[in-house]
Design a protein around this motif. Structure first.
Motif, PDB file in Angstrom:
ATOM      1  N   ASP A  98       0.826  -1.215   0.000  1.00 50.36           N
ATOM      2  CA  ASP A  98       0.000   0.000   0.000  1.00 50.36           C
ATOM      3  C   ASP A  98       0.859   1.264   0.000  1.00 50.36           C
ATOM      4  OD1 ASP A  98      -2.441  -1.276  -0.102  1.00 50.36           O
ATOM      5  OD2 ASP A  98      -2.747  -1.257   2.073  1.00 50.36           O
TER       6      ASP A  98
ATOM      7  N   ARG B 122      -4.199   3.411   6.772  1.00 44.84           N
ATOM      8  CA  ARG B 122      -5.204   3.154   5.733  1.00 44.84           C
ATOM      9  C   ARG B 122      -6.461   3.996   5.910  1.00 44.84           C
ATOM     10  NH1 ARG B 122      -3.074  -2.345   6.594  1.00 44.84           N
ATOM     11  NH2 ARG B 122      -1.940  -2.939   4.672  1.00 44.84           N
TER      12      ARG B 122
ATOM     13  N   LEU C 288      -7.882   3.849   2.367  1.00 38.33           N
ATOM     14  CA  LEU C 288      -7.504   2.537   1.841  1.00 38.33           C
ATOM     15  C   LEU C 288      -8.183   1.435   2.646  1.00 38.33           C
ATOM     16  CD1 LEU C 288      -3.655   3.138   1.388  1.00 38.33           C
ATOM     17  CD2 LEU C 288      -5.472   3.393  -0.326  1.00 38.33           C
TER      18      LEU C 288
END
Length: 205
Positions: A29, A130, A135
């Motif tokens: 990520d 995140r 995300l």
């Protein structure tokens, strides 16, 4: 985060595959982030996304002896110890920090803490990043449950929720998982973990 307690060899053998998987997922990520995204505030108060990534480098590289030395140098102030660790692990650029995280991703060293705190670090701080960036990760059920149970065993003095969950029942809405006794607090297992880590207000409702 701050943790306390002890664990055995069996737990050590079972936890590292979960920890390593979370490190690799976060690296994937982070690889696509812009400079602006690295600089954004995370859910961990006072820390940017870059700071959280550096913290994860520091905890991955931590050893029992090294952690003990760091705590002495920080006068047993956990916040100071964390800040010193971030400064030590943070690269001059996000790319350098990411490279350091990649290098540390398969390590199996640990500070003076229960072994399950290693997966707490990866999942909770993974969400610090995140959620701040919009995300999503579908975390393995075993990783989330181990982390949740560890946070329930850990005092609030060390970043857990032992005192907060005393006398309540935590019920996961996304799996067959019920912990405790008393008035019910419902949420996904991940939401309950984040509540036990001070990341949402579920325990205050």
């Amino acid at each position: 985060m701050r943790f306390g307690g002890a664990d055995g060899q069996h737990g050590m053998n079972s936890i590292w595959p979960l920890v390593h998987a979370e490190r690799q997922a976060l690296i994937a990520d982070l690889e696509g982030l812009t400079e602006d995204q690295w600089a954004r505030p995370s859910l961990c108060t006072g820390w940017t996304v870059h700071d959280v990534a550096a913290h994860l480098v520091d905890v991955a590289e931590s050893t029992r002896l090294g952690f003990a030395r760091d705590m002495v140098r920080a006068c047993f102030d956990f916040d100071r110890q964390n800040e010193r660790g971030i400064a030590r692990a943070k690269g001059a650029t996000p790319a350098q920090t990411l490279q350091r995280l990649q290098k540390a991703a398969t390590r199996t060293t640990t500070p003076l803490a229960p072994i399950d705190t290693r997966v707490v670090e990866e999942v909770v701080h993974g969400e610090d990043i995140r959620l701040a960036l919009g995300l999503h990760r579908g975390y393995p059920a075993e990783a989330v449950e181990k982390a949740l149970r560890q946070q329930i065993r850990t005092s609030t003095r060390f970043g857990g929720a032992k005192e907060l969950v005393a006398g309540v029942t935590l019920t996961a809405t996304d799996r067959d998982l019920t912990i405790g006794a008393g008035p019910e607090i419902r949420g996904t297992a991940l939401e309950l973990l984040l509540a036990c880590s001070g990341r949402n207000k579920l325990l205050a409702s």
